[in-house]
Design a protein around this motif. Structure first.
Motif, PDB file in Angstrom:
ATOM      1  N   ASP A   1       0.791   9.364  -5.489  1.00 34.52           N
ATOM      2  CA  ASP A   1       1.401  10.200  -4.626  1.00 34.52           C
ATOM      3  C   ASP A   1       2.677  10.003  -4.405  1.00 34.52           C
ATOM      4  O   ASP A   1       3.303   9.226  -5.234  1.00 34.52           O
ATOM      5  CB  ASP A   1       0.776  10.540  -3.270  1.00 34.52           C
ATOM      6  N   ASP A   2       3.461  10.897  -3.923  1.00 34.78           N
ATOM      7  CA  ASP A   2       4.930  10.777  -3.708  1.00 34.78           C
ATOM      8  C   ASP A   2       5.227   9.277  -3.071  1.00 34.78           C
ATOM      9  O   ASP A   2       6.220   8.516  -3.409  1.00 34.78           O
ATOM     10  CB  ASP A   2       5.418  11.586  -2.512  1.00 34.78           C
ATOM     11  N   LEU A   3       4.519   8.680  -2.147  1.00 38.70           N
ATOM     12  CA  LEU A   3       4.826   7.268  -1.620  1.00 38.70           C
ATOM     13  C   LEU A   3       4.619   6.444  -2.740  1.00 38.70           C
ATOM     14  O   LEU A   3       5.465   5.430  -2.748  1.00 38.70           O
ATOM     15  CB  LEU A   3       3.919   7.090  -0.673  1.00 38.70           C
ATOM     16  N   ALA A   4       3.565   6.233  -3.435  1.00 38.13           N
ATOM     17  CA  ALA A   4       3.443   5.284  -4.531  1.00 38.13           C
ATOM     18  C   ALA A   4       4.537   5.306  -5.560  1.00 38.13           C
ATOM     19  O   ALA A   4       5.057   4.408  -6.162  1.00 38.13           O
ATOM     20  CB  ALA A   4       1.976   5.561  -5.329  1.00 38.13           C
ATOM     21  N   ARG A   5       4.964   6.726  -5.813  1.00 32.27           N
ATOM     22  CA  ARG A   5       5.960   6.883  -6.783  1.00 32.27           C
ATOM     23  C   ARG A   5       7.377   6.135  -6.204  1.00 32.27           C
ATOM     24  O   ARG A   5       7.839   5.553  -6.953  1.00 32.27           O
ATOM     25  CB  ARG A   5       6.290   8.317  -7.292  1.00 32.27           C
TER      26      ARG A   5
ATOM     27  N   SER B   1       0.801  -1.275  -0.261  1.00 31.18           N
ATOM     28  CA  SER B   1       0.068   0.094  -0.088  1.00 31.18           C
ATOM     29  C   SER B   1       0.868   1.187  -0.171  1.00 31.18           C
ATOM     30  O   SER B   1       1.851   1.268   0.702  1.00 31.18           O
ATOM     31  CB  SER B   1      -0.877  -0.029   1.217  1.00 31.18           C
ATOM     32  N   PRO B   2       0.789   2.136  -0.791  1.00 35.71           N
ATOM     33  CA  PRO B   2      -0.619   2.182  -1.797  1.00 35.71           C
ATOM     34  C   PRO B   2       0.011   1.433  -3.273  1.00 35.71           C
ATOM     35  O   PRO B   2      -0.916   1.104  -3.966  1.00 35.71           O
ATOM     36  CB  PRO B   2      -0.403   3.704  -2.156  1.00 35.71           C
ATOM     37  N   LEU B   3       1.122   1.389  -3.478  1.00 34.80           N
ATOM     38  CA  LEU B   3       1.638   0.819  -4.834  1.00 34.80           C
ATOM     39  C   LEU B   3       0.733  -0.416  -5.253  1.00 34.80           C
ATOM     40  O   LEU B   3      -0.147  -0.397  -6.254  1.00 34.80           O
ATOM     41  CB  LEU B   3       3.077   0.250  -4.934  1.00 34.80           C
ATOM     42  N   ARG B   4       0.784  -1.577  -4.511  1.00 33.21           N
ATOM     43  CA  ARG B   4      -0.029  -2.814  -5.048  1.00 33.21           C
ATOM     44  C   ARG B   4      -1.418  -2.516  -4.864  1.00 33.21           C
ATOM     45  O   ARG B   4      -2.319  -3.216  -5.860  1.00 33.21           O
ATOM     46  CB  ARG B   4       0.397  -3.939  -4.101  1.00 33.21           C
TER      47      ARG B   4
ATOM     48  N   PHE C   1       6.694  12.685 -13.232  1.00 34.80           N
ATOM     49  CA  PHE C   1       5.657  12.967 -14.007  1.00 34.80           C
ATOM     50  C   PHE C   1       4.359  12.200 -13.879  1.00 34.80           C
ATOM     51  O   PHE C   1       3.396  13.017 -13.776  1.00 34.80           O
ATOM     52  CB  PHE C   1       6.401  12.713 -15.461  1.00 34.80           C
ATOM     53  N   MET C   2       4.430  11.013 -13.237  1.00 30.49           N
ATOM     54  CA  MET C   2       2.959  10.329 -12.921  1.00 30.49           C
ATOM     55  C   MET C   2       2.677  10.693 -12.035  1.00 30.49           C
ATOM     56  O   MET C   2       0.974  10.621 -11.686  1.00 30.49           O
ATOM     57  CB  MET C   2       3.335   8.772 -12.919  1.00 30.49           C
ATOM     58  N   ARG C   3       2.965  11.509 -10.870  1.00 33.92           N
ATOM     59  CA  ARG C   3       2.318  12.033  -9.516  1.00 33.92           C
ATOM     60  C   ARG C   3       0.984  12.725  -9.871  1.00 33.92           C
ATOM     61  O   ARG C   3       1.137  13.691 -10.926  1.00 33.92           O
ATOM     62  CB  ARG C   3       3.236  12.761  -8.910  1.00 33.92           C
ATOM     63  N   ASN C   4      -0.077  12.555  -9.386  1.00 35.37           N
ATOM     64  CA  ASN C   4      -1.209  13.168  -9.691  1.00 35.37           C
ATOM     65  C   ASN C   4      -2.073  13.685  -8.381  1.00 35.37           C
ATOM     66  O   ASN C   4      -3.058  14.152  -7.900  1.00 35.37           O
ATOM     67  CB  ASN C   4      -2.255  12.458 -10.511  1.00 35.37           C
ATOM     68  N   ARG C   5      -1.340  13.419  -7.187  1.00 37.53           N
ATOM     69  CA  ARG C   5      -1.627  13.677  -5.959  1.00 37.53           C
ATOM     70  C   ARG C   5      -0.761  14.396  -5.190  1.00 37.53           C
ATOM     71  O   ARG C   5       0.299  14.584  -5.232  1.00 37.53           O
ATOM     72  CB  ARG C   5      -2.417  12.423  -5.006  1.00 37.53           C
TER      73      ARG C   5
ATOM     74  N   ARG D   1      22.063   0.359 -16.460  1.00 29.81           N
ATOM     75  CA  ARG D   1      21.011   0.942 -15.425  1.00 29.81           C
ATOM     76  C   ARG D   1      21.151   2.526 -15.053  1.00 29.81           C
ATOM     77  O   ARG D   1      20.239   3.004 -14.752  1.00 29.81           O
ATOM     78  CB  ARG D   1      21.953   0.124 -14.396  1.00 29.81           C
ATOM     79  N   GLY D   2      22.236   3.211 -15.204  1.00 28.89           N
ATOM     80  CA  GLY D   2      22.310   4.657 -14.665  1.00 28.89           C
ATOM     81  C   GLY D   2      21.277   5.466 -15.557  1.00 28.89           C
ATOM     82  O   GLY D   2      20.519   6.090 -15.040  1.00 28.89           O
ATOM     83  N   ASP D   3      21.501   5.394 -16.900  1.00 32.28           N
ATOM     84  CA  ASP D   3      20.357   5.953 -17.913  1.00 32.28           C
ATOM     85  C   ASP D   3      19.064   5.453 -17.572  1.00 32.28           C
ATOM     86  O   ASP D   3      18.081   6.565 -17.394  1.00 32.28           O
ATOM     87  CB  ASP D   3      20.716   5.983 -19.139  1.00 32.28           C
ATOM     88  N   LEU D   4      18.725   4.309 -17.317  1.00 33.97           N
ATOM     89  CA  LEU D   4      17.588   3.765 -17.223  1.00 33.97           C
ATOM     90  C   LEU D   4      16.895   4.249 -15.751  1.00 33.97           C
ATOM     91  O   LEU D   4      15.631   4.672 -15.829  1.00 33.97           O
ATOM     92  CB  LEU D   4      17.495   2.281 -17.382  1.00 33.97           C
ATOM     93  N   THR D   5      17.765   4.069 -14.933  1.00 35.94           N
ATOM     94  CA  THR D   5      17.341   4.904 -13.534  1.00 35.94           C
ATOM     95  C   THR D   5      16.764   6.234 -13.733  1.00 35.94           C
ATOM     96  O   THR D   5      15.636   6.574 -13.106  1.00 35.94           O
ATOM     97  CB  THR D   5      18.392   4.391 -12.592  1.00 35.94           C
ATOM     98  N   ALA D   6      17.677   7.058 -14.330  1.00 31.36           N
ATOM     99  CA  ALA D   6      17.437   8.453 -14.466  1.00 31.36           C
ATOM    100  C   ALA D   6      15.973   8.416 -14.956  1.00 31.36           C
ATOM    101  O   ALA D   6      15.307   9.309 -14.871  1.00 31.36           O
ATOM    102  CB  ALA D   6      18.234   9.173 -15.019  1.00 31.36           C
ATOM    103  N   ALA D   7      15.962   7.906 -16.237  1.00 35.66           N
ATOM    104  CA  ALA D   7      14.683   8.115 -17.077  1.00 35.66           C
ATOM    105  C   ALA D   7      13.354   7.567 -16.500  1.00 35.66           C
ATOM    106  O   ALA D   7      12.308   8.092 -16.590  1.00 35.66           O
ATOM    107  CB  ALA D   7      14.893   7.407 -18.541  1.00 35.66           C
ATOM    108  N   LEU D   8      13.272   6.517 -15.707  1.00 36.83           N
ATOM    109  CA  LEU D   8      12.550   5.894 -15.007  1.00 36.83           C
ATOM    110  C   LEU D   8      11.954   6.882 -13.960  1.00 36.83           C
ATOM    111  O   LEU D   8      10.892   7.168 -13.600  1.00 36.83           O
ATOM    112  CB  LEU D   8      12.720   4.565 -14.356  1.00 36.83           C
ATOM    113  N   GLN D   9      12.998   7.379 -13.169  1.00 34.06           N
ATOM    114  CA  GLN D   9      12.707   8.519 -12.164  1.00 34.06           C
ATOM    115  C   GLN D   9      12.006   9.864 -12.478  1.00 34.06           C
ATOM    116  O   GLN D   9      11.093  10.139 -12.052  1.00 34.06           O
ATOM    117  CB  GLN D   9      13.853   9.100 -11.264  1.00 34.06           C
ATOM    118  N   ARG D  10      12.496  10.269 -13.739  1.00 32.66           N
ATOM    119  CA  ARG D  10      11.747  11.350 -14.527  1.00 32.66           C
ATOM    120  C   ARG D  10      10.235  10.957 -14.725  1.00 32.66           C
ATOM    121  O   ARG D  10       9.355  11.670 -14.501  1.00 32.66           O
ATOM    122  CB  ARG D  10      12.336  11.938 -15.676  1.00 32.66           C
ATOM    123  N   THR D  11      10.092   9.772 -15.461  1.00 41.07           N
ATOM    124  CA  THR D  11       8.911   9.406 -15.795  1.00 41.07           C
ATOM    125  C   THR D  11       8.084   9.082 -14.371  1.00 41.07           C
ATOM    126  O   THR D  11       6.809   9.609 -14.465  1.00 41.07           O
ATOM    127  CB  THR D  11       8.720   8.040 -16.598  1.00 41.07           C
ATOM    128  N   ALA D  12       8.473   8.624 -13.426  1.00 44.38           N
ATOM    129  CA  ALA D  12       7.703   8.336 -12.266  1.00 44.38           C
ATOM    130  C   ALA D  12       7.287   9.453 -11.436  1.00 44.38           C
ATOM    131  O   ALA D  12       6.403   9.673 -11.060  1.00 44.38           O
ATOM    132  CB  ALA D  12       8.570   7.504 -11.127  1.00 44.38           C
TER     133      ALA D  12
END
Length: 128
Positions: free
Chosen positions: A86-90, A36-39, A124-128, A111-122
């Motif tokens: 929210d921040d916790l789900a992200r 919770s909250p992710l799952r 961006f996904m926040r909506n709360r 991994r380095g580039d992938l982590t940075a790209a995933l972090q930016r996307t995650a």
């Protein structure tokens, strides 16, 4: 090899991306720290989520554009708008993905580039 490999290729193509996605969802579904909250914002049956993330990551990482072929433009924020991200789900999503990357041994040069790209996307996904 004369051309630089894509992240998709460096991960091992279809098999490598599937392995990463499957490990991510296995962890998310079984580890208490991600319940919770992710799952809780995912359906009980994760098979559709697994498939959609695999399709999306395939194209996003430079492989075949499977998600776009099947569903059209990803429109990530719009498709996730009805879920409380929210921040916790992200942070849980990122922690779970980082552990999955560790466990499937994503190459360090990816991994380095992938982590940075995933972090930016995650982020961006926040909506709360």
């Amino acid at each position: 090899m004369t051309e630089k490999q894509t992240p998709y290729e460096r991960l091992g193509g279809e098999e490598g991306v599937r392995r990463l996605v499957n490990r991510f969802y296995d962890l998310m579904g079984s580890e208490p720290q991600w319940q919770s909250p992710l799952r809780s914002i995912h359906p009980e049956d994760l098979s559709g989520s697994r498939e959609r993330l695999f399709l999306f990551l395939s194209g996003w990482l430079g492989g075949p554009d499977l998600y776009v072929e099947r569903f059209g433009h990803p429109r990530l924020r719009a498709r996730h708008a009805s879920f409380p991200v929210d921040d916790l789900a992200r942070d849980q999503w990122m922690a779970c993905m980082m552990r999955a990357m560790d466990e499937v041994q994503v190459p360090q040069d990816v991994r380095g580039d992938l982590t940075a790209a995933l972090q930016r996307t995650a982020d961006f996904m926040r909506n709360r």
